[in-house]
Design a protein around this motif. Structure first.
Motif, PDB file in Angstrom:
ATOM      1  N   PRO A 121       9.429   7.556   6.974  1.00  0.00           N
ATOM      2  CA  PRO A 121       9.225   8.217   8.037  1.00  0.00           C
ATOM      3  C   PRO A 121       7.570   8.811   8.038  1.00  0.00           C
ATOM      4  N   ILE A 122       7.158   8.918   9.303  1.00  0.00           N
ATOM      5  CA  ILE A 122       6.049   8.551   9.435  1.00  0.00           C
ATOM      6  C   ILE A 122       4.723   9.460   8.955  1.00  0.00           C
ATOM      7  N   GLU A 123       5.263  10.858   7.920  1.00  0.00           N
ATOM      8  CA  GLU A 123       5.113  12.016   7.487  1.00  0.00           C
ATOM      9  C   GLU A 123       4.184  10.513   6.077  1.00  0.00           C
ATOM     10  N   GLN A 124       5.601  10.176   5.594  1.00  0.00           N
ATOM     11  CA  GLN A 124       5.137   9.941   3.848  1.00  0.00           C
ATOM     12  C   GLN A 124       3.750   8.451   4.116  1.00  0.00           C
ATOM     13  N   VAL A 125       4.109   7.882   5.170  1.00  0.00           N
ATOM     14  CA  VAL A 125       3.645   6.769   5.165  1.00  0.00           C
ATOM     15  C   VAL A 125       1.938   6.896   5.236  1.00  0.00           C
ATOM     16  N   ARG A 126       1.187   8.243   6.122  1.00  0.00           N
ATOM     17  CA  ARG A 126       0.052   8.657   6.143  1.00  0.00           C
ATOM     18  C   ARG A 126       0.059   8.939   4.770  1.00  0.00           C
ATOM     19  N   THR A 127       0.503   9.209   3.848  1.00  0.00           N
ATOM     20  CA  THR A 127       0.252  10.083   2.498  1.00  0.00           C
ATOM     21  C   THR A 127       0.154   9.103   1.314  1.00  0.00           C
ATOM     22  N   ALA A 128       1.155   7.617   2.042  1.00  0.00           N
ATOM     23  CA  ALA A 128       1.215   6.264   1.325  1.00  0.00           C
ATOM     24  C   ALA A 128      -0.351   6.109   1.559  1.00  0.00           C
ATOM     25  N   LEU A 129      -0.314   5.744   3.083  1.00  0.00           N
ATOM     26  CA  LEU A 129      -1.586   5.263   3.427  1.00  0.00           C
ATOM     27  C   LEU A 129      -3.223   5.908   2.809  1.00  0.00           C
ATOM     28  N   ALA A 130      -3.902   7.240   2.806  1.00  0.00           N
ATOM     29  CA  ALA A 130      -4.431   7.856   2.186  1.00  0.00           C
ATOM     30  C   ALA A 130      -4.773   7.536   0.697  1.00  0.00           C
TER      31      ALA A 130
ATOM     32  N   ALA B 145       0.860  -1.139  -0.144  1.00  0.00           N
ATOM     33  CA  ALA B 145      -0.248   0.231  -0.130  1.00  0.00           C
ATOM     34  C   ALA B 145       0.988   0.982   0.026  1.00  0.00           C
ATOM     35  N   GLY B 146       1.656   1.260  -0.367  1.00  0.00           N
ATOM     36  CA  GLY B 146       3.345   2.197  -0.795  1.00  0.00           C
ATOM     37  C   GLY B 146       4.101   2.579   0.586  1.00  0.00           C
ATOM     38  N   VAL B 147       3.667   1.686   1.931  1.00  0.00           N
ATOM     39  CA  VAL B 147       4.896   1.427   2.750  1.00  0.00           C
ATOM     40  C   VAL B 147       5.455   0.636   2.771  1.00  0.00           C
ATOM     41  N   ARG B 148       6.931   1.652   2.586  1.00  0.00           N
ATOM     42  CA  ARG B 148       7.912   0.321   2.671  1.00  0.00           C
ATOM     43  C   ARG B 148       8.666   1.022   4.428  1.00  0.00           C
ATOM     44  N   LEU B 149       9.600  -0.200   4.528  1.00  0.00           N
ATOM     45  CA  LEU B 149      10.529  -0.482   5.539  1.00  0.00           C
ATOM     46  C   LEU B 149      11.497   1.554   5.512  1.00  0.00           C
TER      47      LEU B 149
ATOM     48  N   ALA C 162      -4.491   4.938  -0.823  1.00  0.00           N
ATOM     49  CA  ALA C 162      -4.199   4.223  -1.170  1.00  0.00           C
ATOM     50  C   ALA C 162      -5.992   3.626   0.194  1.00  0.00           C
ATOM     51  N   SER C 163      -6.114   4.479  -0.018  1.00  0.00           N
ATOM     52  CA  SER C 163      -7.804   4.589   1.231  1.00  0.00           C
ATOM     53  C   SER C 163      -7.598   3.355   2.111  1.00  0.00           C
ATOM     54  N   TYR C 164      -6.650   3.113   2.501  1.00  0.00           N
ATOM     55  CA  TYR C 164      -6.994   2.785   4.349  1.00  0.00           C
ATOM     56  C   TYR C 164      -6.898   3.685   5.499  1.00  0.00           C
ATOM     57  N   SER C 165      -8.138   2.971   5.971  1.00  0.00           N
ATOM     58  CA  SER C 165      -8.437   3.538   7.424  1.00  0.00           C
ATOM     59  C   SER C 165      -7.549   3.287   8.451  1.00  0.00           C
ATOM     60  N   CYS C 166      -7.238   4.449   9.560  1.00  0.00           N
ATOM     61  CA  CYS C 166      -5.957   3.961  10.218  1.00  0.00           C
ATOM     62  C   CYS C 166      -6.344   4.659  11.745  1.00  0.00           C
ATOM     63  N   LYS C 167      -5.499   4.409  12.374  1.00  0.00           N
ATOM     64  CA  LYS C 167      -5.753   4.889  14.027  1.00  0.00           C
ATOM     65  C   LYS C 167      -4.434   4.458  14.791  1.00  0.00           C
ATOM     66  N   PRO C 168      -3.686   5.607  15.001  1.00  0.00           N
ATOM     67  CA  PRO C 168      -2.930   5.471  15.979  1.00  0.00           C
ATOM     68  C   PRO C 168      -2.667   4.986  17.417  1.00  0.00           C
ATOM     69  N   PHE C 169      -2.304   3.604  17.388  1.00  0.00           N
ATOM     70  CA  PHE C 169      -2.266   2.795  18.831  1.00  0.00           C
ATOM     71  C   PHE C 169      -0.736   2.953  19.526  1.00  0.00           C
TER      72      PHE C 169
END
Length: 210
Positions: free
Chosen positions: A37-46, A30-34, A48-55
């Motif tokens: 950075p977290i900001e790029q993760v948020r952009t990639a997940l959005a 879903a565009g996320v790589r090892l 890819a239409s993933y809904s996420c909650k921080p834990f």
């Protein structure tokens, strides 16, 4: 279009198979790589239409250095508390489950490991295996059914716990699971960076009374 094509692979029909032994640091879900950075993760997940909650939260790099300096000097008072994000729990439009865990480095929160699961009853597994091969190439070890990708110079097996370097393990035997980690050497390097930063603030003494 299959679920895997929409949310996981997105491989053009004309794409040639990737070379064997593709670096895990170049492989994405879903565009996320090892190490992303977290900001790029948020952009990639959005995207890819993933809904996420921080834990959960955990001490960031600066807070860990401050705690180490306090321990060394015996200083009193609280350590300035700043937090890094520990984890994202995410869900795709078709029930995909994606968990992303972060490491705290000087630059901020980066992807330390992730795991994806897709119910095998919702996808055409033989078709998905072909798509995986087209995007990632042959695994470093194992088979198209269950294989691992590792970088040269690191041991490569089917266990995440003892992975020394960046590793991705894919299993499509009954469901689709993709597990990835930066590896134990990266974790040790993170700890060493904390110690090095503390050394600069509290230089080690060259003499001692004994």
């Amino acid at each position: 279009m299959t679920i895997a094509t929409m949310l996981l692979l997105a491989v053009p029909a004309s794409a040639k198979p990737a070379p064997a032994g593709m670096s895990p640091l170049r492989m994405d879900v879903a565009g996320v790589r090892l190490a992303m950075p977290i900001e790029q993760v948020r952009t990639a997940l959005a995207a890819a239409s993933y809904s996420c909650k921080p834990f959960g939260n955990e001490s960031d790099f600066a807070a860990r250095v401050a705690a180490e300096v306090k321990d060394r000097t015996g200083a009193r008072g609280p350590v300035p508390y700043t937090t890094g994000t520990m984890q994202f729990d995410c869900h795709g439009l078709n029930g995909e489950g994606l968990t992303i865990r972060f490491a705290q480095v000087q630059a901020g929160s980066i992807v330390d490991n992730f795991s994806l699961r897709i119910d095998g009853r919702t996808v055409d597994l033989p078709a998905l295996r072909k798509q995986l091969a087209a995007k990632y190439g042959r695994p470093t070890v194992g088979t198209d059914l269950r294989g691992s990708w590792c970088d040269a110079g690191y041991r490569c097996g089917d266990g995440m716990v003892f992975s020394e370097g960046p590793t991705i393990i894919i299993d499509t035997s009954n469901a689709v699971t993709i597990n990835a980690t930066r590896g134990t050497r990266a974790s040790k390097a993170d700890d060493a960076a904390i110690m090095a930063a503390a050394d600069r603030l509290v230089p080690k003494k060259s003499r001692a009374a004994f």
